[in-house]
Design a protein around this motif. Structure first.
Motif, PDB file in Angstrom:
ATOM      1  N   SER A  79       0.832  -1.015  -0.069  1.00  0.00           N
ATOM      2  CA  SER A  79      -0.001  -0.014  -0.028  1.00  0.00           C
ATOM      3  C   SER A  79       0.879   1.280   0.024  1.00  0.00           C
ATOM      4  N   LEU A  80       0.304   2.473  -0.551  1.00  0.00           N
ATOM      5  CA  LEU A  80       1.295   3.688  -0.428  1.00  0.00           C
ATOM      6  C   LEU A  80       1.573   3.821   0.933  1.00  0.00           C
ATOM      7  N   ILE A  81       0.978   3.805   1.919  1.00  0.00           N
ATOM      8  CA  ILE A  81       1.205   4.336   3.391  1.00  0.00           C
ATOM      9  C   ILE A  81       2.277   3.415   3.635  1.00  0.00           C
ATOM     10  N   ASP A  82       2.460   2.053   3.413  1.00  0.00           N
ATOM     11  CA  ASP A  82       3.491   1.054   3.960  1.00  0.00           C
ATOM     12  C   ASP A  82       4.564   1.646   3.064  1.00  0.00           C
ATOM     13  N   ALA A 127       0.850  10.136   6.432  1.00  0.00           N
ATOM     14  CA  ALA A 127      -0.461  10.378   5.687  1.00  0.00           C
ATOM     15  C   ALA A 127      -0.751  11.969   5.455  1.00  0.00           C
ATOM     16  N   ARG A 128      -0.122  12.574   6.363  1.00  0.00           N
ATOM     17  CA  ARG A 128      -0.321  14.140   5.743  1.00  0.00           C
ATOM     18  C   ARG A 128       0.127  14.335   4.515  1.00  0.00           C
ATOM     19  N   ILE A 129       1.737  13.924   4.554  1.00  0.00           N
ATOM     20  CA  ILE A 129       2.494  13.982   3.233  1.00  0.00           C
ATOM     21  C   ILE A 129       1.782  13.207   2.109  1.00  0.00           C
ATOM     22  N   LEU A 130       1.164  12.240   1.984  1.00  0.00           N
ATOM     23  CA  LEU A 130       0.511  11.593   1.082  1.00  0.00           C
ATOM     24  C   LEU A 130      -0.714  12.397   0.723  1.00  0.00           C
ATOM     25  N   LEU A 133       0.138  15.331  -1.453  1.00  0.00           N
ATOM     26  CA  LEU A 133       0.338  15.179  -2.927  1.00  0.00           C
ATOM     27  C   LEU A 133      -0.733  14.707  -3.308  1.00  0.00           C
ATOM     28  N   GLY A 134      -2.013  14.620  -2.672  1.00  0.00           N
ATOM     29  CA  GLY A 134      -3.070  14.141  -3.529  1.00  0.00           C
ATOM     30  C   GLY A 134      -3.977  13.003  -3.452  1.00  0.00           C
ATOM     31  N   PHE A 135      -3.335  12.170  -2.347  1.00  0.00           N
ATOM     32  CA  PHE A 135      -3.803  10.732  -2.092  1.00  0.00           C
ATOM     33  C   PHE A 135      -4.820  10.968  -0.938  1.00  0.00           C
ATOM     34  N   ASP A 136      -6.207  10.614  -0.872  1.00  0.00           N
ATOM     35  CA  ASP A 136      -6.997  10.595   0.061  1.00  0.00           C
ATOM     36  C   ASP A 136      -6.679   9.454   0.946  1.00  0.00           C
ATOM     37  N   ARG A 527     -11.331  14.433   9.881  1.00  0.00           N
ATOM     38  CA  ARG A 527     -10.635  13.145  10.200  1.00  0.00           C
ATOM     39  C   ARG A 527      -9.923  12.888  11.555  1.00  0.00           C
ATOM     40  N   GLY A 528      -9.763  14.221  12.198  1.00  0.00           N
ATOM     41  CA  GLY A 528      -9.254  14.321  13.512  1.00  0.00           C
ATOM     42  C   GLY A 528      -7.857  14.017  13.359  1.00  0.00           C
ATOM     43  N   GLY A 529      -6.936  14.221  12.366  1.00  0.00           N
ATOM     44  CA  GLY A 529      -5.756  13.689  12.165  1.00  0.00           C
ATOM     45  C   GLY A 529      -5.834  12.561  11.395  1.00  0.00           C
ATOM     46  N   ALA A 530      -4.963  12.428  10.404  1.00  0.00           N
ATOM     47  CA  ALA A 530      -4.619  11.276   9.652  1.00  0.00           C
ATOM     48  C   ALA A 530      -4.675   9.940  10.523  1.00  0.00           C
ATOM     49  N   ASN A 531      -5.855   9.132   9.990  1.00  0.00           N
ATOM     50  CA  ASN A 531      -5.778   7.817  10.687  1.00  0.00           C
ATOM     51  C   ASN A 531      -5.870   7.777  12.286  1.00  0.00           C
ATOM     52  N   GLY A 532      -6.770   9.016  12.676  1.00  0.00           N
ATOM     53  CA  GLY A 532      -6.988   8.927  14.017  1.00  0.00           C
ATOM     54  C   GLY A 532      -5.804   9.320  14.888  1.00  0.00           C
TER      55      GLY A 532
END
Length: 633
Positions: A79-82, A127-130, A133-136, A527-532
């Motif tokens: 995955s992108l985040i990984d 997650a904030r960087i992605l 750059l346009g990835f939800d 979102r309360g911050g990326a991924n909580g």
């Protein structure tokens, strides 16, 4: 921090740098500029250690970490985040070791180090960087194999930014980005905690980020203080002084040579003549200013047509049976200069293909005059060029009835003289191929030019030449670009492509940038911050949600007040200038000798503007008071 000492750099026998010296201080952000082919990308590879300098030396502190944006995109099923999280190799290694380690002392060391590098906050940062750059959030969980090459390059950039090397090396980082992601990157790089060396042709990015400019000049490197605009101004002033000094020296030499010739054989003046000969020998010549003029662009003048030249009536367009954009009720006039805004994937290129007739409306109508000629530029066209053909052969295939003289003249408009018009396309640089596309698409003097990312392979000077040519062009223009500088100087109307619609935007690029910032703040608050993962992670879920909603409402309220303040200030400035002009006219004694009606009209305008200015001042004071109240609370 980084020192290049008398370095020489060659590629395939071609000398790029010779005896070049430069020093980069810790924490500096430096933009690297120069003509296409000067060696900017090669220099970054040499600094990274992927190429060896042919002479001189490079020094930097022991243990300095470097990161270079790679030109190959990541692959696989992760995955992108990984993928982004794996870019921090120390964190990944420590986490892996923590799983299998049995030694209590080592486990304590691992967790101490993980805390030091903020391992817990890493997923949120990635997650904030992605997202920037346009990835939800949903896209961040998808496999990299599901994305195209351009989107994968964004992941490569995200990985590099996440790894936070001490020395960050970026080579055209905005090339694969849309305008929205470019604006985010601009803000991110301005606050980058390390040292940055960035090759870029994006003038706005260089102005916003760079503190100094490293310029390739005659196989040497010259550092200028300030951003790109300051560099340009300083260099012009230096060249002007150098040219003046050279002209003065030439005049001195001629004067001395004249004296020598007159008195060389006269006994009473022989000693003075000999002295002046020695003076000439000691006089160091001042180098000529090397004028690195870029090629010019010259779009042919089209035959005028009555407006609108394109009218869309209830139109939709897409692929197969699925519309990408629908409900199109728009018109394009002969004097329009339109820039399309919106994230990649929203349909900007699809809309351009509709305007160019490469796609037909699925519903509704597209109405245009029979005589309308459209010139269409898209980057994929460069990949479709016949590499074995010459520019002259390509344009002859498209215009078989035209004379060679006329076709060569058209190529000459875009910098292809006789020599460059007769070599194969395979030997042309990326910038030359872009210019060839301009020459081919405008060969019939189109009334409408469609440009889809026209600047990707153009250097800064060539971009400025393109801006001048577009502003001199007499037809209509629709533009898609990630270059804000090009939009600001060329476009006078903005259309947003989003959620399957194309709608006019009432505002300028600064207003659009502010809109994006507000949207991202609201998204983050939802979102309360990326991924909580945020500072409120340990609070009860219900309380966190309430707090985020309150914060979002507060930010929205402040943003609305700030907009009112800014609008009032702009109105006051505009009215103030108008009032100054009228008062200057009314202070002229001649105005009272003329028509009483004209004088009365001017006095009425003066009174109206003065009243409007007073109202604006009151509105500004009210909005400013509200803003102070909101920010204080």
């Amino acid at each position: 921090m980084l020192h290049l000492n008398e370095v020489t750099l060659r590629v395939s026998g071609h000398v790029l740098l010779e005896g070049a010296t430069a020093a980069v201080n810790d924490g500096e952000r430096i933009g690297i500029v120069g003509r296409n082919g000067a060696g900017k990308s090669t220099l970054l590879k040499a600094i990274m250690g992927e190429l060896a300098f042919d002479g001189g030396s490079m020094s930097f502190p022991r243990g300095l970490s470097m990161g270079l944006l790679r030109q190959h995109a990541p692959e696989g099923e992760d995955s992108l985040i990984d993928i982004v999280l794996a870019a921090d190799r120390e964190r990944a290694s420590l986490l892996e070791e923590a799983i299998h380690c049995k030694d209590p002392h080592r486990i304590a060391e691992i967790h101490t180090r993980l805390a030091d590098i903020d391992s817990h906050g890493a997923p949120a940062r990635a997650a904030r960087i992605l997202a920037g750059l346009g990835f939800d959030e949903a896209a961040q969980q998808r496999a990299i194999s599901e994305f195209s090459g351009g989107w994968r390059m964004r992941v490569a950039l995200a990985s590099l930014l996440f790894s936070r090397p001490d020395l960050l090396l970026l080579d055209e980082p905005s090339n694969h980005l849309d305008l929205e992601a470019t604006l985010w990157l601009e803000g991110y790089l301005k606050s980058y905690p390390g040292t940055l060396l960035m090759v870029s042709h994006d003038r706005r990015l260089l102005n916003a980020v760079a503190q100094r400019i490293l310029h390739f000049e005659g196989k040497r490197l010259v550092l200028y203080s300030g951003n790109y605009d300051t560099f340009e101004r300083t260099r012009r002033e230096r060249q002007s002084r150098q040219a003046a000094m050279q002209a003065k020296q030439i005049a001195q030499r001629r004067h001395i040579e004249s004296f020598i010739e007159r008195f060389r054989y006269k006994a009473s003046k022989a000693r003075q003549a000999q002295s002046r000969v020695k003076m000439l020998e000691r006089m160091e010549p001042i180098a000529s200013v090397v004028d690195e003029r870029t090629v010019s662009f010259d779009f042919p003048t089209p035959e005028p047509l009555s407006s609108p030249i394109i009218s869309l009536q209830g139109a939709s367009v897409g692929y197969g049976k699925k519309p990408v954009i629908s409900g199109l009720d728009l018109r394009i006039d002969m004097d329009d200069r339109i820039a399309l805004l919106g994230a990649n994937g929203n349909g900007k290129s699809t809309f351009m293909r509709l305007l160019s007739s490469r796609l037909k409306p699925m519903e509704g109508r597209l109405v245009k005059p029979p005589k309308l000629k459209v010139g269409y530029f898209a980057q994929e066209q460069a990949e479709e060029l016949d590499l074995k053909a010459t520019p002259l052969q390509l344009i002859e295939r498209l215009s078989p009835m035209s004379t060679e003289t006329k076709l060569r003249a058209q190529l000459g408009r875009f910098g292809f003289g006789q020599a460059r018009a007769d070599i194969s396309v395979s030997k042309l640089s990326g910038g030359e191929r872009a210019r060839l596309l301009f020459a081919l698409m405008t060969r019939d003097a189109p009334q409408l030019i469609l440009l889809d990312e026209p600047t990707n392979h153009l250097d800064v000077d060539s971009r400025e030449a393109l801006i001048q040519a577009l502003n001199a062009y007499d037809g209509a223009l629709v533009l898609v670009t990630h270059d804000p500088h090009l939009i600001e100087l060329v476009a006078d109307r903005l259309w947003i492509v989003n959620e399957g619609k194309v709608q006019p935007f009432d505002g300028d690029l600064d207003d659009y940038r502010q809109l994006l910032l507000e949207q991202r703040r609201l998204e983050r608050s939802k979102r309360g911050g990326a991924n909580g993962n945020d500072m409120a992670a340990e609070e009860p879920a219900r309380q966190r949600k309430t707090d985020r909603q309150d914060a979002a409402l507060g930010r929205a309220a402040v943003a609305d007040i700030k907009k009112r303040v800014r609008t009032s200030e702009q109105r006051m400035e505009k009215l103030g200038k108008a009032l100054e002009i009228l008062e200057a006219r009314l202070s002229d004694p001649e105005i009272y000798k003329g028509s009483p009606a004209k004088l009365s009209d001017l006095q009425r305008q003066h009174a109206d503007i003065k009243q409007a200015l007073e109202r604006s001042e009151i509105q500004w004071l009210e909005a400013q008071a509200l803003l102070e109240q909101e920010t204080a609370s």
